[in-house]
Design a protein around this motif. Structure first.
Motif, short mmCIF file in Angstrom:
data_model
loop_
_atom_site.label_atom_id
_atom_site.label_comp_id
_atom_site.label_asym_id
_atom_site.label_seq_id
_atom_site.Cartn_x
_atom_site.Cartn_y
_atom_site.Cartn_z
N LYS A 111 0.81 -1.21 0.00
CA LYS A 111 0.00 0.00 0.00
C LYS A 111 0.85 1.27 0.00
O LYS A 111 0.50 2.28 -0.61
CB LYS A 111 -0.92 0.02 1.21
CG LYS A 111 -1.81 -1.22 1.32
CD LYS A 111 -2.58 -1.19 2.62
CE LYS A 111 -3.36 -2.49 2.83
NZ LYS A 111 -4.07 -2.51 4.12
N GLU A 112 1.98 1.23 0.70
CA GLU A 112 2.80 2.43 0.85
C GLU A 112 3.44 2.87 -0.47
O GLU A 112 3.65 4.05 -0.69
CB GLU A 112 3.89 2.19 1.90
CG GLU A 112 3.34 1.93 3.29
CD GLU A 112 2.47 3.07 3.77
OE1 GLU A 112 2.83 4.25 3.49
OE2 GLU A 112 1.44 2.81 4.42
N ARG A 163 3.25 6.72 -1.92
CA ARG A 163 4.43 7.54 -2.21
C ARG A 163 4.38 8.09 -3.63
O ARG A 163 4.74 9.26 -3.86
CB ARG A 163 5.70 6.70 -2.02
CG ARG A 163 6.06 6.43 -0.57
CD ARG A 163 7.48 5.88 -0.46
NE ARG A 163 7.65 4.65 -1.23
CZ ARG A 163 7.45 3.43 -0.73
NH1 ARG A 163 7.02 3.27 0.53
NH2 ARG A 163 7.66 2.37 -1.47
N LYS A 217 -4.48 8.13 0.13
CA LYS A 217 -5.34 6.95 -0.09
C LYS A 217 -6.42 7.26 -1.12
O LYS A 217 -6.84 6.40 -1.88
CB LYS A 217 -5.98 6.52 1.22
CG LYS A 217 -5.00 5.94 2.24
CD LYS A 217 -5.74 5.52 3.50
CE LYS A 217 -4.79 4.96 4.55
NZ LYS A 217 -5.51 4.56 5.78
#
Length: 344
Positions: free
Chosen positions: A133-134, A138, A151
């Motif tokens: 997810k990160e 980014r 998000k």
């Protein structure tokens, strides 16, 4: 003043003197008031105080020209008004007309920069990977305005990969604000009865952007929208066919297509023809149809429907082929000179 009087054709001013001078002058004149020939030569002796000489043609022309010039000046002054000569009218300042549309365009978001940012953002936005997810966050933060949650409404689950993004129209929505349309090709892998299945398709996305200084940034959540629907098109009628030429040149076209797929187009095309090779992995499966257009001359065109064998499949395509008649050693034959896609 005598010169000005002559130019304006005014009567001469009578000479000054007493009655004796007038009488003397009258005695020196003829009955009609003119000086006799001898009077021209001896008028000064008679006390007239002036002598008259015969006027030359040059002086006469100058006098008439000067008179015309002076009357022209007087007429011009009467027409335009002497006041305009002394106090000329001021020339009004040029009126500069503003272009409202040009002024509005100064606040437009740069189109190319907006398309670039929106396409890159759409790729990151539509790539979903619950295992990382990160990484998505980014990438999105690089193009998002500060303070917006990266998000962007994603719950963190699922798997979707983006294969391609194509930026489209940029709609200016306000000063330094716009909306960019982006087409995104996505692939989704699902498991059905224990087997993985991947489906691909196009999605349409609209991305809100704004210009901040010399940068374009995404200002909020994109939105999925519908793709344009298909429209009908009425193709124009094609030219009439030349059945004799079609039958006479069918094998010529077929031989060329076979050599073209094999990479030997130079051997089957006309001298000087510039036809790029197709590349490896193809072969001619069939020449489904060949129709030469009606016409005349040594350069003719026609339509070929070709079926290629490619990647274990058959792919049918339509070409416009140009033939030219080549003569050598007293004989002539038709050869392919150009191949292009057929346009309706």
């Amino acid at each position: 003043m005598s010169t000005l009087r002559k130019i304006l054709n005014l009567p001469e001013k009578p000479p000054k003197g007493g009655e004796d001078e007038k009488a003397t002058a009258e005695d020196g004149m003829d009955l009609d008031g003119s000086l006799p020939e001898s009077g021209h030569r001896h008028a000064s002796r008679a006390g007239l105080g002036w002598a008259e000489e015969e006027e030359t043609s040059g002086r006469s022309f100058a006098r008439r020209a000067g008179r015309i010039a002076i009357w022209c000046v007087i007429g011009l002054a009467a027409f335009t008004g002497v006041r305009t000569w002394v106090f000329p009218a001021k020339t009004p300042a040029p009126v500069t007309r503003s272009d409202p549309q040009a002024e509005a365009r100064k606040n437009d978001v740069p189109v190319e920069q907006a398309q670039q940012i929106a396409a890159r953002f759409a790729r990151s936005y539509m790539n979903l990977n619950s295992a990382d997810k990160e990484a998505r966050a980014r990438e999105l933060e690089a193009d998002l305005a500060k303070g917006i949650d990266p998000k962007l409404g994603w719950d963190g689950s699922g798997m979707q990969l983006v294969a391609q993004t194509i930026p489209g129209a940029v709609t200016q929505t306000g000063a330094h604000r716009a909306r960019v349309s982006v087409d995104v090709r996505v692939s989704v892998t699902t498991t059905v009865k224990g087997k993985a299945a991947t489906t691909s398709g196009w999605r349409a996305l609209e991305v809100p952007v704004a210009q901040v200084g010399d940068r374009v940034v995404v200002t909020g959540q994109p939105a999925l929208v519908g793709l344009p629907a298909a429209v009908s098109y009425d193709a124009p009628e094609g030219p009439e066919a030349d059945s004799n030429l079609s039958n006479a040149t069918r094998e010529v076209v077929k031989d060329f297509l076979t050599a073209w797929a094999a990479g030997n187009a130079d051997q089957a095309s006309a001298p000087g023809a510039d036809i790029e090779p197709l590349g490896s992995g193809m072969s001619l499966d069939a020449l489904d149809s060949w129709v030469a257009d009606a016409g005349s001359g040594d350069r003719r065109t026609g339509t070929a429907v070709v079926r290629w064998a490619l990647a274990g499949a058959q792919l049918q395509q339509t070409y416009q082929i140009t033939l030219t008649k080549v003569s050598a050693g007293g004989a002539s034959r038709w050869q392919v000179d150009a191949v292009t896609a057929k346009t309706a």
